[in-house]
Design a protein around this motif. Structure first.
Motif, short mmCIF file in Angstrom:
data_model
loop_
_atom_site.label_atom_id
_atom_site.label_comp_id
_atom_site.label_asym_id
_atom_site.label_seq_id
_atom_site.Cartn_x
_atom_site.Cartn_y
_atom_site.Cartn_z
N ALA A 135 0.83 -1.20 0.00
CA ALA A 135 0.00 0.00 0.00
C ALA A 135 0.87 1.26 0.00
O ALA A 135 0.57 2.24 -0.71
CB ALA A 135 -0.93 -0.01 1.21
N GLY A 136 1.94 1.25 0.78
CA GLY A 136 2.85 2.39 0.81
C GLY A 136 3.53 2.61 -0.53
O GLY A 136 3.71 3.74 -0.98
N SER A 137 3.88 1.50 -1.21
CA SER A 137 4.51 1.61 -2.53
C SER A 137 3.55 2.21 -3.55
O SER A 137 3.95 3.04 -4.38
CB SER A 137 4.96 0.23 -3.01
OG SER A 137 5.94 -0.32 -2.14
N LEU A 138 2.27 1.81 -3.48
CA LEU A 138 1.27 2.39 -4.38
C LEU A 138 1.12 3.89 -4.14
O LEU A 138 1.11 4.68 -5.10
CB LEU A 138 -0.07 1.68 -4.17
CG LEU A 138 -1.25 2.21 -5.01
CD1 LEU A 138 -0.97 2.04 -6.50
CD2 LEU A 138 -2.55 1.50 -4.62
N ALA A 139 1.03 4.26 -2.86
CA ALA A 139 0.91 5.68 -2.53
C ALA A 139 2.14 6.47 -2.98
O ALA A 139 2.03 7.60 -3.48
CB ALA A 139 0.69 5.84 -1.02
N ALA A 140 3.33 5.88 -2.82
CA ALA A 140 4.56 6.56 -3.23
C ALA A 140 4.61 6.73 -4.75
O ALA A 140 4.99 7.79 -5.26
CB ALA A 140 5.78 5.78 -2.76
N GLY A 141 4.23 5.68 -5.48
CA GLY A 141 4.29 5.76 -6.93
C GLY A 141 3.32 6.76 -7.53
O GLY A 141 3.58 7.30 -8.61
N LEU A 142 2.21 7.02 -6.83
CA LEU A 142 1.20 7.94 -7.33
C LEU A 142 1.26 9.31 -6.65
O LEU A 142 0.38 10.15 -6.88
CB LEU A 142 -0.20 7.33 -7.13
CG LEU A 142 -0.44 5.98 -7.83
CD1 LEU A 142 -1.85 5.48 -7.53
CD2 LEU A 142 -0.21 6.09 -9.34
N ALA B 47 7.71 4.52 -11.15
CA ALA B 47 7.81 3.09 -11.46
C ALA B 47 8.71 2.34 -10.49
O ALA B 47 8.53 1.14 -10.26
CB ALA B 47 8.32 2.90 -12.89
N ILE B 48 9.68 3.04 -9.88
CA ILE B 48 10.58 2.35 -8.95
C ILE B 48 9.83 1.90 -7.70
O ILE B 48 10.31 1.02 -6.97
CB ILE B 48 11.79 3.23 -8.57
CG1 ILE B 48 11.35 4.50 -7.82
CG2 ILE B 48 12.62 3.57 -9.79
CD1 ILE B 48 12.49 5.35 -7.33
N PHE B 49 8.66 2.49 -7.42
CA PHE B 49 7.84 2.06 -6.29
C PHE B 49 6.74 1.10 -6.74
O PHE B 49 6.44 0.13 -6.05
CB PHE B 49 7.21 3.27 -5.61
CG PHE B 49 8.21 4.24 -5.05
CD1 PHE B 49 9.03 3.88 -4.00
CD2 PHE B 49 8.33 5.51 -5.58
CE1 PHE B 49 9.97 4.77 -3.50
CE2 PHE B 49 9.25 6.41 -5.08
CZ PHE B 49 10.08 6.04 -4.03
N LEU B 50 6.14 1.36 -7.89
CA LEU B 50 5.03 0.51 -8.35
C LEU B 50 5.48 -0.90 -8.66
O LEU B 50 4.68 -1.84 -8.59
CB LEU B 50 4.38 1.14 -9.60
CG LEU B 50 3.71 2.51 -9.38
CD1 LEU B 50 3.06 2.98 -10.67
CD2 LEU B 50 2.69 2.46 -8.25
N ILE B 51 6.77 -1.09 -8.97
CA ILE B 51 7.27 -2.44 -9.23
C ILE B 51 7.18 -3.33 -7.99
O ILE B 51 7.17 -4.56 -8.07
CB ILE B 51 8.73 -2.38 -9.76
CG1 ILE B 51 9.12 -3.70 -10.40
CG2 ILE B 51 9.69 -2.02 -8.64
CD1 ILE B 51 10.50 -3.68 -11.03
N ASN B 52 7.08 -2.70 -6.79
CA ASN B 52 6.97 -3.47 -5.56
C ASN B 52 5.60 -4.15 -5.42
O ASN B 52 5.47 -5.14 -4.70
CB ASN B 52 7.16 -2.56 -4.34
CG ASN B 52 8.55 -1.99 -4.25
OD1 ASN B 52 9.51 -2.56 -4.75
ND2 ASN B 52 8.68 -0.84 -3.60
#
Length: 504
Positions: free
Chosen positions: A100-107, A178-183
């Motif tokens: 969830a944190g990775s999604l928030a970071a990527g967006l 993208a460096i976060f969404l890949i997670n």
């Protein structure tokens, strides 16, 4: 396939471990790798973030530090929670929070949103860092645990080596998010696999929650780690650093007093009366000290002394990580540990780390060949010593407290890395200032070179900096060797003390 495992003897000598233990280890290592990559991957995105989010230098620092601060501050609390409420549950929670944190970071659309998302990822990272090692301890028996922990340790080296490279590849083809969404797909696969494969395990005694202890440890650890992170940037005698360090030490002192008084402490202080535990702690801090400090110096050595660019410098540190990976994948450390014993393995490994640092100090200034040899020797030492010390720490702590043991292991690594950067960086700066007082006021080597009046002065500045690097690397080598010998001595003494009791 979610049976609960009893913890009366998870180190069981008569058991062959969980039937799907190697598959579970692969799942755990995948989750662990994702967390470790996020410690370094953001560094390559700094130019993109500065341009697209209009991020200031302070914003960039908080984007990087929010993750490590939250993760470091919560390691002990996360380990205690996994022991009490179940390691499988906390592993699931960690993956969900991290995803969830990775999604928030990527967006994220602003620096504030990205900093908050990184902090949320740090919470998930703390849960994953502690529960993964605790689960490894639970599902493998004595015969295979050393190799399993060696493979788990290998992921740390792979994360260090792969973070900047993966980040660079992603940024060449996609935007910074993208460096976060890949997670996210990794976290989703991990969640499915954990639910399907990982057995539940927790402390059967059901200790009461130590809420005040959790609060004190989190505040104290966060303050101390903040001081360590901020020291090189703001100066070790600056008011923010001194205040944070003093507050952290004070709060941790109150935490120790509180833990000594209550019947169900989050961190049992009796562990520190165990010579095996003390020896493993000393070794873990010193090897992290040598690794963190040496890598901090190596990147400067490669760029400022040997003249490589950032990407080339990163690639040329990879042999260290690749040596660790190769030796642990082939099980060299696991085969040597029974022959040398834990004290001998740790002493040998840390002696190799010290020899590698000394080789880089004495031969690395003439070209990359000397540094390459030193990196390979260091990698061999890390491959031997790190798994052995993790095994020593976990075996010195009751199996029911495996989560806390993993939290201690992670906390020691954070402290050691920070101290290595602080101490060896201070040696470098003091040596540089002593050799060239006229450049002492410069904020960095590039600043000193820019202020130089002619080519001769620039050469003297570069020579003084190279001499400072050599001195700091030799100090690191001596500290690591001394730490290895101390840890081996304490562990050997503990083994001798335990032998009569075992015979009886």
């Amino acid at each position: 396939m979610t049976a609960t495992t009893a913890e009366t003897n998870p180190f069981g000598t008569g058991s062959s471990g969980h039937p799907q233990r190697w598959l579970i280890l692969g799942v755990i290592c995948l989750a662990q790798l994702t967390v470790l990559l996020d410690n370094t991957v953001l560094s390559v995105a700094i130019p993109s973030l500065t341009r697209e989010l209009d991020a200031s230098t302070a914003d960039i620092q908080w984007m990087i530090n929010a993750y490590s601060l939250v993760q470091s501050g919560l390691l002990l609390t996360a380990g205690n929670a996994s022991d009490r409420y179940g390691r499988r549950k906390m592993l699931i929670a960690g993956l969900a929070l991290f995803g969830a944190g990775s999604l928030a970071a990527g967006l994220a659309q602003s620096t504030t949103q990205l900093i908050a998302a990184r902090a949320g990822m740090g919470v998930g990272g703390a849960l994953l860092m502690t529960t993964t090692l605790a689960v490894v301890v639970q599902i493998f028996d004595d015969a295979e645990r050393v190799r399993a922990i060696g493979l788990w340790s290998t992921v740390n080296s792979l994360g260090f080596a792969a973070g900047p490279l993966i980040g660079g590849v992603m940024l060449d083809h996609f935007w910074w998010g993208a460096i976060f969404l890949i997670n996210i797909p990794v976290a989703a696969i991990g969640l499915f696999a954990v639910v399907a494969l990982v057995p539940e395990s927790k402390n059967p005694q059901g200790d009461r929650p130590d809420l005040l202890g959790a609060l004190l440890s989190t505040i104290g650890m966060t303050a101390v780690v903040y001081a360590i992170i901020s020291g090189p940037e703001h100066g070790w005698t600056s008011t923010p650093v001194l205040v944070a360090a003093a507050a952290g030490v004070l709060v941790l002192g109150v935490f120790v007093l509180w833990e000594l008084r209550i019947p169900y402490p989050m961190l049992d202080m009796q562990f520190f009366r165990n010579q095996r535990f003390i020896g493993a702690v000393a070794g873990a801090i010193l090897v992290a000290f040598g690794m963190g400090g040496s890598l901090f110096l190596l990147t400067q050595h490669l760029q400022f002394v040997l003249g490589y660019g950032p990407l080339d410098a990163g690639l040329r540190t990879a042999p260290l990580a690749l040596t660790v990976i190769a030796l642990n994948l082939t099980g060299v450390g696991a085969r040597l540990l029974p022959k040398l014993g834990t004290p001998g393995t740790i002493a040998t490994g840390m002696a190799l780390v010290a020899a590698g640092l000394a080789t880089i100090a004495l031969l690395g200034g003439d070209g990359y060949a000397g540094m390459l040899f030193g990196l390979v020797v260091m990698g061999a030492g890390v491959a031997l010593s790190m798994p052995a010390m993790a095994v020593a720490i976990m075996s010195a702590i009751p199996p029911a407290k495996a989560g806390v043991g993993a939290g201690i292991n992670g906390t020691l690594a954070e402290f050691g890395n920070g101290l290595g950067v602080a101490v060896l960086g201070a040696v470098l700066n003091s040596r540089f200032a002593a050799l060239l007082p006229t450049a002492a006021g410069a904020a960095s080597l590039p600043a000193a070179l820019a202020a130089a009046g002619d080519a001769g002065e620039r050469e003297r500045i570069s020579d003084a900096f190279a001499s400072g690097l050599e001195a700091s690397q030799l100090v690191g080598a001596v500290a690591v060797l001394a730490g290895g010998l101390l840890a081996a001595m304490l562990l050997r003494r503990a083994d001798r003390a335990e032998s009569p009791r075992t015979a009886a």
